[in-house]
Enzyme design. Structure first.
Site, short mmCIF file in Angstrom:
data_model
loop_
_atom_site.label_atom_id
_atom_site.label_comp_id
_atom_site.label_asym_id
_atom_site.label_seq_id
_atom_site.Cartn_x
_atom_site.Cartn_y
_atom_site.Cartn_z
N HIS A 161 0.80 -1.22 0.00
CA HIS A 161 0.00 0.00 0.00
C HIS A 161 0.84 1.28 0.00
O HIS A 161 0.33 2.35 -0.30
CB HIS A 161 -1.02 -0.01 1.15
CG HIS A 161 -0.48 0.40 2.49
ND1 HIS A 161 -0.11 -0.50 3.46
CD2 HIS A 161 -0.27 1.61 3.01
CE1 HIS A 161 0.31 0.16 4.52
NE2 HIS A 161 0.22 1.45 4.28
N ASP A 219 -1.23 -7.31 1.31
CA ASP A 219 -0.46 -6.07 1.41
C ASP A 219 1.03 -6.40 1.55
O ASP A 219 1.62 -6.27 2.63
CB ASP A 219 -0.97 -5.25 2.61
CG ASP A 219 -0.44 -3.84 2.63
OD1 ASP A 219 0.18 -3.42 1.63
OD2 ASP A 219 -0.67 -3.14 3.64
N SER A 264 4.38 1.69 8.51
CA SER A 264 3.90 0.76 7.48
C SER A 264 5.02 0.18 6.64
O SER A 264 5.95 0.90 6.27
CB SER A 264 2.94 1.48 6.53
OG SER A 264 1.68 1.53 7.10
C1 4AZ Z 1 -0.55 3.47 9.27
O1 4AZ Z 1 -1.42 4.25 8.96
C2 4AZ Z 1 -0.75 2.58 10.42
N1 4AZ Z 1 -1.56 0.64 14.94
C3 4AZ Z 1 0.20 1.64 10.72
C4 4AZ Z 1 0.01 0.79 11.82
C5 4AZ Z 1 -1.11 0.90 12.57
C6 4AZ Z 1 -2.05 1.85 12.28
C7 4AZ Z 1 -1.88 2.69 11.21
C8 4AZ Z 1 -1.29 -0.03 13.73
O2 4AZ Z 1 0.50 3.42 8.63
#
Ligand code: 4AZ
Length: 274
Positions: A65, A116, A213
Site C-alpha cells: 500500500h 499487502d 507501514s
Molecule cells: C498506518 O497508517 C498505520 N496501529 C500503521 C500501523 C497501525 C495503524 C496505522 C497499527 O501506517
C-alpha cells in the site's frame, strides 16, 4: 556439473546486536545501530514514508500500500538516525513488485489490505555489514496462524506518543494476539476486511503507527534462537494507534516472495531462509 545452492556473501540472517535490552513506534524506545540491521526506511515519490526489511543483499520486503500513489521510492539502510540523510546515501532502487492480488483502496469502499506485500529490488547488491544485514524469511510451510502470546519486535520511524516523526528508529516488543482484538477496534465506522493472511499484534500502550507501514514484525526462530524471522509486515490499524495493529502474515506469501526473487533477481541463491 552439480549446481549447488551457493550462499554468497552474508550467509547468516536475522542476527541482532540486541542482547537483553528488551523494550518492553508507540511505547517503544530508540534502537542502536546493529539492533535491527535489516530495517530500512522508504520514501515514495509522492512523499509517503514507511519501513521495510532487507531479506537479501538485493531485496527489500515491504507493504504494497505504500505504492498506492507512486512506484518510485528512495531507500535508506544501515542507519538509525534520520538526520543528515542524503540522496547520495540511498540504496539505488531498480523496481517495486506488488503482490498481484493486492488492490489499492477505492475511494469510499471499505478498507481492504488483503495481500499487502511488496518487494523492492535494488539496482546493485547492498554492502552488508554489522549495521546492514538481512532478516530471515520464514521456512516453507509456516502458514498457520501465529500462536497468541508469542513476542516479537516491531520497528520504525513512525509516529510515537510524543512525536509525529521521531529522528531515531524506535523499537518495541509486542505479543501476537487473536484477530478478535483487531476486529474489535474503532475504525471510524468503516469495516475493514480481516483474513487468515493477516496477524494481529500489540498490547495497550505499545503498537505500530502511521509511518511504520511496511516495516517488519520479527520473531525469534525457535529452532535457531540467535536468528530473527520476519513474520509480519506493518499493514493497517485504526487511525488512533496504541493498542493493536494488523500485519501481513509473511509465511502465507513465501511462495510468491521466493518466486519473485527468482524470476527477477540475479541473486536467486541468496534468499535467507530460517
Ligand atoms: C498506518 O497508517 C498505520 N496501529 C500503521 C500501523 C497501525 C495503524 C496505522 C497499527 O501506517
Amino acid at each position: 556439473m552439480v549446481h549447488q545452492s551457493l550462499k554468497v556473501g552474508h550467509a547468516v540472517c536475522g542476527r541482532t546486536a540486541i542482547s537483553d535490552d528488551t523494550g518492553r513506534v508507540f511505547g517503544g524506545k530508540p534502537a542502536r545501530l546493529g539492533y535491527f540491521p535489516w530495517q530500512v526506511r522508504l520514501r515514495t515519490y509522492d512523499g509517503k514514508v514507511g519501513g521495510g526489511a532487507l531479506v537479501s543483499d538485493g531485496w527489500i520486503l515491504t507493504a504494497a500500500h505504500l505504492f498506492d500513489g507512486s512506484r518510485q521510492t528512495t531507500v535508506h539502510g544501515g542507519i538509525v538516525n534520520l538526520q543528515g540523510l542524503s540522496p547520495e546515501k540511498a540504496l539505488p532502487v531498480e523496481d517495486a513488485f506488488l503482490h498481484p492480488n493486492y488492490r489499492p483502496q477505492a475511494d469510499g469502499s471499505e478498507p481492504n489490505f488483503e495481500h499487502d506485500v511488496a518487494l523492492v529490488k535494488l539496482r546493485a547488491r547492498a554492502k552488508l555489514g554489522a549495521n546492514l544485514s538481512p532478516v530471515c524469511l520464514p521456512a516453507a510451510g509456516e502458514t498457520s496462524p501465529l500462536r497468541a502470546g508469542r513476542l516479537g519486535y516491531i520497528t520504525g520511524w513512525g509516529k510515537t506518543e510524543v512525536r509525529d516523526r521521531p529522528i531515531f528508529l524506535q523499537y518495541a516488543e509486542v505479543p501476537v494476539v487473536g484477530m478478535d482484538k483487531c476486529r474489535g477496534l474503532d475504525y471510524r465506522g468503516k469495516r475493514p476486511r480481516f483474513t487468515d493472511n493477516m496477524v494481529c499484534a500489540g498490547q495497550p500502550g505499545t503498537d505500530s503507527c502511521q509511518g511504520d507501514s511496511g516495516g517488519p514484525f520479527v520473531l525469534r526462530d525457535l529452532r535457531h534462537p540467535s536468528r530473527h524471522v520476519v513474520r509480519g509486515i506493518v499493514s493497517f490499524g485504526p487511525q488512533q494507534c496504541g493498542s493493536y495493529g494488523v500485519y501481513t502474515h509473511v509465511g502465507r506469501y513465501l511462495a510468491w516472495i521466493v518466486k519473485t526473487m527468482r524470476e527477477h533477481g540475479s541473486w536467486e541463491d541468496e534468499e535467507t531462509r530460517a
